[in-house]
Design a protein around this motif. Structure first.
Motif, short mmCIF file in Angstrom:
data_model
loop_
_atom_site.label_atom_id
_atom_site.label_comp_id
_atom_site.label_asym_id
_atom_site.label_seq_id
_atom_site.Cartn_x
_atom_site.Cartn_y
_atom_site.Cartn_z
N ARG A 41 0.68 -1.14 -0.05
CA ARG A 41 -0.09 -0.04 0.04
C ARG A 41 0.80 1.28 -0.03
O ARG A 41 0.47 2.44 -0.60
CB ARG A 41 -0.93 -0.11 1.10
N ARG A 106 7.84 -6.56 -6.32
CA ARG A 106 7.59 -7.62 -5.41
C ARG A 106 9.19 -8.01 -4.60
O ARG A 106 9.49 -8.25 -3.90
CB ARG A 106 7.01 -9.00 -5.95
N ARG A 127 0.26 -12.30 1.19
CA ARG A 127 -0.25 -13.17 0.31
C ARG A 127 0.51 -14.41 -0.08
O ARG A 127 0.58 -15.38 -0.80
CB ARG A 127 -0.74 -12.56 -0.88
N ASP A 128 2.18 -14.02 0.32
CA ASP A 128 3.15 -15.02 -0.54
C ASP A 128 4.03 -15.20 0.69
O ASP A 128 5.38 -15.49 0.40
CB ASP A 128 3.91 -14.45 -1.82
N ARG A 177 -10.56 -7.91 -5.76
CA ARG A 177 -9.11 -8.32 -5.37
C ARG A 177 -8.73 -9.75 -5.09
O ARG A 177 -7.54 -10.11 -5.43
CB ARG A 177 -9.13 -7.65 -3.98
O1 DC Z 1 -3.59 -7.15 3.04
P1 DC Z 1 -3.66 -5.75 2.26
O2 DC Z 1 -5.22 -5.89 1.69
O3 DC Z 1 -3.41 -4.64 3.04
O4 DC Z 1 -2.92 -5.98 0.84
C1 DC Z 1 -2.80 -4.95 -0.26
C2 DC Z 1 -2.53 -5.62 -1.61
O5 DC Z 1 -1.15 -5.89 -1.40
C3 DC Z 1 -3.22 -6.76 -1.90
O6 DC Z 1 -4.37 -6.45 -2.85
C4 DC Z 1 -2.45 -7.82 -2.38
C5 DC Z 1 -0.94 -7.05 -2.19
N1 DC Z 1 -0.11 -7.89 -1.53
C6 DC Z 1 0.75 -8.79 -2.03
O7 DC Z 1 0.46 -8.80 -3.15
N2 DC Z 1 1.39 -9.70 -1.26
C7 DC Z 1 1.53 -9.39 -0.08
N3 DC Z 1 2.51 -10.25 0.76
C8 DC Z 1 0.73 -8.60 0.92
C9 DC Z 1 0.05 -7.88 -0.11
#
Ligand code: DC
Length: 229
Positions: A41, A106, A127-128, A177
């Motif tokens: 973000r 990333r 997410r990862d 999303r």
């Molecule tokens: O968890 P969040 O909604 O604050 O994350 C915002 C965006 O960041 C989410 O849509 C995907 C990305 N994100 C990601 O790709 N890998 C992560 N480790 C954390 C978030």
């Protein structure tokens, strides 16, 4: 409390309760909480502020090179400024999802996250985390909930902030999303093979945290048993 360094990874879709659970869990087990979504973000906020198009590789590289992201006492710090409040808007959510699919972003954030987990115990959500950032994490959770329940929770959160929202719109935004985050080509949202899946649809936050902390305790006992101490 055990003194060994511990890495706990919590992955899952938007609105599943990862950050609430990670925050409480980290306090309970004496680890630092790292919100990797906040880092994506913060990058999105910087893209907007600098007028950088994330599809322009050169401009993106230049921007990333001069970008510093850190956490201080739970606050998200972008280039020395506390941006915690500024990154929780629908505009930032909408940009953080597609821009986080860009490999250059990333790579940069993954390296930072790995460095943050080097020295101390951490609970990291994203997410990862279990698949890419810490594939050897001590404990991995994959936290989910139905889209309806996640939308319901987001509605309560918005209402708590005095904002009004339409349930169907909130749910559609969450599902969009989910699609973007799990269908991107590079490092998509995915459950690690060895992650423990917790469906929180019918659980409250206390139940989720208790379950996680019981699993961690059992794992620690197990580790010690194997180590023979
Ligand atoms: O968890 P969040 O909604 O604050 O994350 C915002 C965006 O960041 C989410 O849509 C995907 C990305 N994100 C990601 O790709 N890998 C992560 N480790 C954390 C978030």
């Amino acid at each position: 409390m055990n003194k060994e360094k511990l890495i706990v990874a919590i992955d899952g879709p938007a609105g599943a309760g990862k950050s609430s659970a990670a925050k409480l869990l980290s306090a309970r087990i004496g680890a630092d909480y790292i919100d990797t979504g906040a880092m994506y973000r913060a990058v999105a906020l910087k893209l907007i502020r600098t007028g950088t198009d994330y599809r322009d590789a050169e401009a993106l590289d230049a921007m990333l090179e001069s970008t510093l992201i850190d956490f201080e006492a739970g606050r998200t710090i972008l280039d020395g400024e506390d941006v915690s409040g500024l990154i929780r808007t629908p505009e930032i959510s909408a940009l953080a999802s597609p821009s986080s699919a860009v490999p250059a972003i990333r790579y940069k954030l993954t390296a930072l996250q790995q460095a943050m987990g080097e020295e101390k115990s951490v609970v990291m959500d994203g997410r990862d985390i279990g698949t890419v950032v810490f594939p050897n994490a001590d404990v991995k959770f994959f936290l989910t909930a139905s889209a309806d329940e996640r939308a319901r929770r987001r509605m309560l959160e918005l209402q708590g902030k005095g904002e009004s929202a339409d349930f169907d719109e909130v749910k559609a935004e969450i599902e969009k999303r989910d699609r973007q985050d799990s269908q991107r080509e590079f490092r998509p949202l995915k459950k690690a093979d060895d992650a423990i899946e917790i469906d929180s649809t019918r659980m409250n936050i206390e139940q989720v945290v208790s379950l996680m902390s019981d699993i961690i305790d059992a794992k620690r006992m197990d580790l010690h048993g194997h180590k023979g101490d």
